[in-house]
Design an enzyme around this catalytic site. Structure first.
Site: not given
Ligand code: SF4
Length: 342
Positions: A95, A108, A115, A119, A122, A162-163, A194, A217-218, A293, A335
Site C-alpha cells: 500500500e 507514504c 514487515c 511492533c 502496528c 516495512g522497515e 523512517s 520511530s521511538l 489509530n 500510521c
Molecule cells: S511500525 Fe514499521 S517496523 Fe514496526 S511492524 Fe509496523 S511497519 Fe514494521
C-alpha cells in the site's frame, strides 16, 4: 528463442545508459528514457516521441516498463487522503498513501511487503514478512499514486509497510531517481526514511552520506516499554540507538525527527513526557507526537485530556514538538493501519 525483456522501471540514469549501450544505442538515449519515465510518467515506448521509430520498436522487443497492478484506490470522505492498494507480480500486496496537506503533497511509500519486526501496535507487523521490495516496485508505487491523484508529490516518507533500513540496497537507488531534476524533482530535504531503530542502517546512512531526512520511530522513553511495543529494541537497545542517532546527527549535521505514537496506558505517562526531552538532549531533534489509530490490536489512543496534559508537559522544554492526528483512519490508511487489505 524468445528473449526475456528487461523491466526498465526503477533503473537509475547510469543503469539506463548502460542498458541502451547493451543494445547498441548511444548513452544519451538512456537519459531520454529516464526523462520520459520519471519526469513525464510515460510507460509506453511508442509515446516517447523523440526516440525515433526504429529505436522505439527495438525497445518494444528488448525491454518493458512494468508497474505493480493497482487493485483499488480508496479516498477519505474529505478527499484529503487516498490509499492505493497494489499487487506485485508474485501476488504480494502493498500500500501507498497520499496525503493532501495543502502546502504539502505527501506520499507514504512501502519498502517491504509486510514487515518482520512485529511492533505490537502496528497492523503491518501483525501480517508478518513477505519480502523486500525492489526499486521498480518502490518507484512503481510513486507512479501509480501520481496517476490516481493526478499530481506530483512534494514530500516522500518511507513510513508505509516495512522497515526501509532493512532494505537499503533497494531503497537507496530510488533516491537519485526521485531527486533528479529530470526525474521526479523532489528535494532530498523532503524525502524521509523512517526507522524503528536499525542501528547498522543508521550508521550506513551516515557513512555513505545519504542525502535525505531520518525519522526514528521511538514510541517509548524506557527500554522495557520499548521492548514491549517494539521487540526489535531487544537487539538495538534504546541507549545504543540514541548514541547512534547522536553520531549520525553529528556526522551529517541533519536534524532528526523522533516519531512518538501515543498509546493509552503504555507510553503516555507524566514521566514519559518529562523523560522524552532529556533523552534527546544533545541531538538536533524534533518530536512528532502522533495519536494511535485504533486497529484490531488491543491498544487505544489516550483521552483528549491526557493528550493535552502530555503536550503541556512537553512544551515546557525548549524542544520542537508537533502534535498531529494521523489522516485516513476511516480508510485504514493511517500510521500503523496498513495491512495490505482492502
Ligand atoms: S511500525 Fe514499521 S517496523 Fe514496526 S511492524 Fe509496523 S511497519 Fe514494521
Amino acid at each position: 528463442m524468445k528473449t526475456i525483456s528487461r523491466n526498465l522501471l526503477g533503473l537509475t540514469k547510469p543503469q539506463l545508459e548502460k542498458f541502451v549501450g547493451s543494445i547498441g544505442v548511444k548513452p544519451y538515449r538512456g537519459r531520454q528514457l529516464f526523462r520520459w519515465m520519471y519526469g513525464h510518467g510515460v510507460t509506453k515506448f511508442q509515446d516517447m516521441t523523440d526516440l525515433g521509430k526504429d529505436l522505439r520498436s527495438q525497445l518494444e522487443r528488448t525491454a518493458r516498463i512494468t508497474l505493480p497492478t493497482l487493485v483499488t484506490s480508496q479516498w477519505a470522505e474529505d478527499g484529503s487522503t487516498v490509499k492505493c492498494l497494489m499487487e506485485l507480480q508474485d501476488g504480494h500486496r502493498i500500500e501507498a498513501v497520499w496525503m493532501d496537506e495543502e502546502v504539502r503533497q505527501t506520499l507514504c511509500l512501502s519498502s517491504q511487503a509486510g514487515c518482520a519486526l512485529g511492533c505490537t501496535f502496528c497492523a503491518t507487523g501483525s501480517v508478518g514478512f513477505g519480502r523486500n521490495l525492489t526499486p521498480d516496485e518502490i518507484i512503481g508505487q510513486l507512479m501509480i499514486a501520481e496517476s490516481v491523484v493526478g499530481r506530483r508529490p512534494t514530500n516522500i516518507v518511507f513510513m508505509g509497510m516495512g522497515e526501509p533500513l532493512l532494505n537499503l540496497d533497494n531503497v537507496l537507488p530510488t533516491l537519485p531517481i526521485m531527486t533528479a531534476g529530470d526525474g521526479f524533482a523532489i528535494s532530498h530535504r523532503k524525502i524521509t526514511l523512517s526507522t524503528c531503530g536499525i542501528i547498522p542502517g543508521i550508521q550506513r546512512l551516515a557513512k555513505e552520506n545519504v542525502k535525505c531526512k531520518l525519522a526514528i520511530s521511538l514510541n517509548a522513553t524506557d527500554q522495557d516499554t520499548r521492548v514491549r511495543l517494539m521487540p526489535i529494541a531487544k537487539k538495538y537497545p534504546l541507549d545504543d540507538l540514541l548514541r547512534a542517532v547522536k553520531a549520525y546527527a553529528h556526522t551529517t549535521r541533519y536534524r532528526v525527527t523522533f516519531e512518538y505514537v501515543l498509546i493509552a496506558g503504555e507510553n503516555d505517562r507524566d514521566e514519559d513526557a518529562l523523560r522524552l526531552p532529556k533523552l534527546l538532549k544533545g541531538i538536533p531533534a524534533k518530536i512528532n507526537i502522533i495519536l494511535l489509530n485504533p486497529t484490531d490490536l488491543p491498544y487505544q489512543p489516550p483521552s483528549e485530556d491526557r493528550v493535552s496534559y502530555f503536550e503541556t508537559l512537553l512544551r515546557r522544554h525548549k524542544i520542537h514538538v508537533s502534535f498531529r492526528k494521523s489522516r485516513g483512519a476511516e480508510i485504514s490508511a493511517a500510521c500503523g493501519q496498513l495491512a495490505g487489505k482492502t
